[in-house]
Structure formats: structure tokens, C-alpha cells
Design an enzyme around this catalytic site. Structure first.
Site, short mmCIF file in Angstrom:
data_model
loop_
_atom_site.label_atom_id
_atom_site.label_comp_id
_atom_site.label_asym_id
_atom_site.label_seq_id
_atom_site.Cartn_x
_atom_site.Cartn_y
_atom_site.Cartn_z
N TRP B 307 -2.36 3.32 -5.71
CA TRP B 307 -3.65 3.22 -6.45
C TRP B 307 -4.75 2.63 -5.97
CZ3 TRP B 307 -5.55 -1.55 -8.36
CH2 TRP B 307 -6.52 -1.28 -9.31
N HIS B 308 -4.46 1.47 -5.30
CA HIS B 308 -5.62 1.01 -4.34
C HIS B 308 -6.43 1.88 -3.55
CE1 HIS B 308 -3.67 -3.17 -5.48
NE2 HIS B 308 -5.14 -3.35 -5.30
N GLY B 309 -5.49 3.04 -2.86
CA GLY B 309 -6.23 4.02 -2.07
C GLY B 309 -5.15 4.55 -1.12
#
Lengths: 81, 371
Positions: B307-309
Site C-alpha cells: 500500500w505504501h508503494g
């Protein structure tokens, strides 16, 4: 109501291994470290199997289900519908 | 003039001007909701005023998610929304975020949607709870307000729709609102102190250094969260806390109960618990619930990392915390040593010291200092 209470307290005692859950219905299961996230999922399945009611994980916060009394009340409410 | 969220004089002046009528509504015991929707749209238009495309993309995103909500509600009312349909709609709700993360990874610009990462949590929560039967009706104004609420649109804390709408739809007695307003000021000023004084001082000391970076991350993000909660309080919204003294954590499980709480509880409710439930029903791993929980913890934290990347440092960060949480679970559930000593002061001190160092190593992975 009494039957729900009896079955739920048996489930809780078996899960937590703590006989106090039957003596003190306001015992804080979170603060005492008696229920963690795994236990809540187990509880959800037990409730589904024994009472036929669903308790999706986000319906109530953990704080709304942190004592034997609160858990019993929620099940009783759901059974009444 | 450029307005950026919680950054620069312009934003705070705009927020202050827009807050005055909200305070008047609150003190005179009137509903703030309608004005809150208006004010949120005004702030967003100021932030995006140089990019009409961004405004259109945000409006399109919201319309798309609302359409999915309406579709699922309709199918459920007709008794046609089984598990398969439910999962398909969740996947469709996640699609904009997945495409945006892929575009980010492939360096394709021009499709950024303001607040998409955090708004997706809110959109998906509503969809999943409709599927669960917890939500049976969605008011369009409530939905728009929940998603666009300007104090938290960019970086949370991640609220829940039923809780948010209950706040938005209620009118507090004057005394209660004044009490909340007082708390709002304390939170906001503490946030300013954390983010603009402590975090900035630490940045001067050098965030490329281990330990300093971790403490900087806390003051920066906890400061931001406190400002967002405080500003939200003025509008009568009691957004949940995001941090609870993370430096007191005595193990990794404890840490995730204290750090970015609205993210960890969201993932617990909508990823971990549901995965574990499926594993238990399928009696995977010989039906051993501790092993099942370990597997789900790893999957859960991998989702957190992704989700962060999609870059290696974020994926490694998720895996790292997943493995640590799984090991913590195994150790605490299966070790007699832990059960015998867990309440002793010396044990807690050692456990705290190890936890803090593991946490700091995690931040180094997150920052990309290692990978």
C-alpha cells in the site's frame, strides 16, 4: 438469554483459560490480555457455529466487545432480531 | 498564492477563516454538516486550482466509487450479491489505487488523484460493510463528506463511515462542543509543536541517520495526525487517534497497537481477520490456529507494505514487519519462557530494548537506506 450467557461463558472460559470470566462479567478481557486478534476471529467462528449469527470483524470495535457482559449483550441483541 | 495541506501560511489562514462559521454553528447548537461539505470543497478547490484535470479526476473517482456503492446496494436488495459479486466489487473499488501505484512505479505521471491512498481505505470499508450487511443504506451527502472531509483527506487518520456519519449528523449541546473545541486547540497546538518544531529540529540534525530518522518520523506523522484530528474536532468530527506512546512498546504486537493505529486496525478488521477466518474454515496448516495466524500476519503486513508503494523498500518493510509479528505470535503462544517471565520488570526492559531497535531498523528499511 440465560442459555446464551451460559454457552458464551463456557466458550470464553475455554478460550482464555481463565475461570474468572464466569465470576466477573465486567472483567476487561483486553486490558487483562485475555483476548487478542486471533481470539476474536475464533470467537466470531464459535458464535457463528453455535448461534447462527454473524459477527463481522468491523461491526463493533474491540472496546465495544471487551467484557463478557458486552459480548453476551451483543449476541442477545442479534438473536432477538 | 498556493495552498498545500498543512504546509505553508496560506493553508492555515484558509483553515482559520473557514473554521470561524463552523465554531459559530457548533456554539449555537446547529448542525455543521452542510457547511462542512461546502468548506471541504472550497479547500480542495484552492489546493487544486491550478490543475482542472486533478479536480476532474477527483470528481470522477468519487462518482465511480459511489456508483459501485449504489450497484452493490441494489444487487443486495435484490438478493443477487453473493460472495463472488462482493469480491468483484471490492476489486473494482481497489482498481484506481492499483493503477495509480503501477503508474507511480512505471513513472507514468499525470493521473495522480488527491488523497487516493487514504480515500481508498474509506471506499473499500463501505463496500465491505455493505457486503457484510452492516451498512444497508448510503446517503450521498454523507458519503461525499466522509471521503472529502478536508482535515483528513490527504493522510488520514483513517476514519470509519458509520462512526463519521454519526458525528456529522448529530448536534452537540453547547457545553460538549466547547469542551471538544478546547481539546481541539490542545491537539492542534501539540501537533504544530511536534511537526514544525521537533520534527524540523530533528531534520536539521540529519534524517539520514538511524534513530534520528525514526524519532523524526514519529514527530512528523504524529504531529500531522494531531493537527488533522484537532482541526476535524472544530467541525464536530471526533476522528480516532493515530498514535499512543509508541516508544513504550514492549513487543512488536504492542508497537502496532500504538503506531499508525487507524491503519493497523483497518488492516486487522478488513484483511487479517478475514484471511484468518478463511484459513480456519479451510483448516489450513493442519488446523493449527497459531500457524494460521502467523501466515495471515505476514500477508497482512505485506499488504501494508505494498500500500505504501511497489518499490523494493516498501515491500521489504511490509515483509520485515510481517515476519517480526509472526515470530512474536509464535514465541508468545508457544514459549513457556515467555509465559513464566512476561510480567517481570527485567524481562520487559530487555524486551522493550530489543523492540525499539527492531522498530528503528524497520524505519531504515522504509526510508530506503538499506535497500
Amino acid at each position: 438469554m440465560d442459555e446464551i450467557k451460559e454457552i458464551m461463558l463456557d466458550i470464553l472460559e475455554e478460550m482464555t483459560g481463565e475461570p474468572m470470566v464466569k465470576e466477573d462479567l465486567d472483567l476487561n478481557l483486553l486490558e487483562e490480555g485475555l483476548l487478542d486478534s486471533l481470539d476474536y476471529v475464533t470467537l466470531q467462528l464459535e458464535i457463528e457455529d453455535r448461534f447462527g449469527v454473524l459477527l463481522p470483524p468491523s461491526e463493533y470495535t474491540k472496546e465495544e466487545l471487551d467484557t463478557p457482559r458486552r459480548i453476551i449483550d451483543v449476541i442477545a441483541d442479534k438473536m432477538a432480531v | 498564492m498556493s495552498v498545500r495541506f498543512y504546509d505553508g501560511f496560506e493553508f492555515f489562514v484558509l483553515a482559520a477563516i473557514l473554521s470561524a462559521p463552523a465554531i459559530w454553528l457548533g456554539v449555537t447548537e446547529r448542525r455543521i454538516r452542510g457547511y462542512g461539505i461546502f468548506a471541504s470543497i472550497v479547500v480542495i478547490l484552492f489546493v487544486l486550482k491550478d490543475s482542472p484535470k486533478s479536480i476532474l479526476l477527483l470528481a470522477a473517482y468519487l462518482a465511480y466509487e459511489l456508483l459501485l456503492v449504489r450497484l452493490l446496494l441494489y444487487l443486495r436488495s435484490r438478493g443477487k450479491a453473493g460472495k463472488g459479486i462482493g469480491r468483484l466489487v471490492i476489486a473494482l473499488a481497489l482498481l484506481p489505487l492499483i493503477l495509480s501505484k503501477l503508474a507511480e512505479q512505471l513513472n507514468i505521471g499525470g493521473f495522480a488523484i488527491l488523497g487516493l491512498s487514504y480515500m481508498t481505505f474509506k471506499s473499500v470499508q463501505v463496500i465491505i460493510e455493505i457486503g457484510d450487511g452492516i451498512i444497508s443504506d448510503v446517503d450521498t451527502a454523507d458519503y461525499v463528506y466522509f471521503n472529502l472531509f478536508f482535515p483528513t483527506i490527504l493522510c488520514g487518520p483513517i476514519d470509519r463511515s458509520r462512526r463519521f456519519s454519526a458525528d456529522a449528523d448529530s448536534v452537540m449541546p453547547k457545553s460538549e462542543y466547547l469542551q471538544l473545541l478546547g481539546d481541539a486547540m490542545t491537539r492542534f497546538m501539540t501537533g504544530v509543536l511536534y511537526k514544525f518544531v521537533f520534527a524540523n529540529l530533528l531534520a536539521l540534525a540529519g534524517t539520514d541517520r538511524p534513530y534520528i530518522y525514526g524519532v523524526y518520523m514519529f514527530f512528523d506523522f504524529a504531529g500531522y495526525s494531531l493537527m488533522a484530528i484537532g482541526l476535524g474536532n472544530i467541525w464536530g468530527i471526533k476522528t480516532p487517534d493515530n498514535f499512543n506512546k509508541p516508544w513504550l512498546s514492549v513487543d512488536m504486537r504492542d508497537f502496532w497497537n500504538r503506531w499508525h493505529i487507524t491503519l493497523s486496525t483497518w488492516l486487522r478488521d478488513f484483511v487479517f481477520s478475514r484471511l484468518l477466518r478463511s484459513c480456519m474454515r479451510a483448516k489450513l496448516l493442519g488446523g493449527d490456529r497459531v500457524y494460521q495466524a502467523c501466515m495471515c500476519l505476514m500477508a497482512n503486513m505485506l499488504v501494508m507494505g505494498v500500500w505504501h508503494g511497489l518499490s523494493a523498500n516498501y515491500i521489504a518493510y511490509g515483509l520485515y514487519h510481517g515476519v517480526l509479528l509472526a515470530l512474536t505470535e509464535l514465541y508468545q503462544k508457544k514459549s513457556g519462557f515467555y509465559k513464566r517471565h512476561k510480567n517481570e520488570t527485567a524481562y520487559k526492559a530487555v524486551s522493550w530494548f530489543i523492540t525499539m531497535n527492531l522498530v528503528m531498523l524497520g524505519f531504515e528499511i522504509f526510508a530506503g537506506h538499506i535497500i
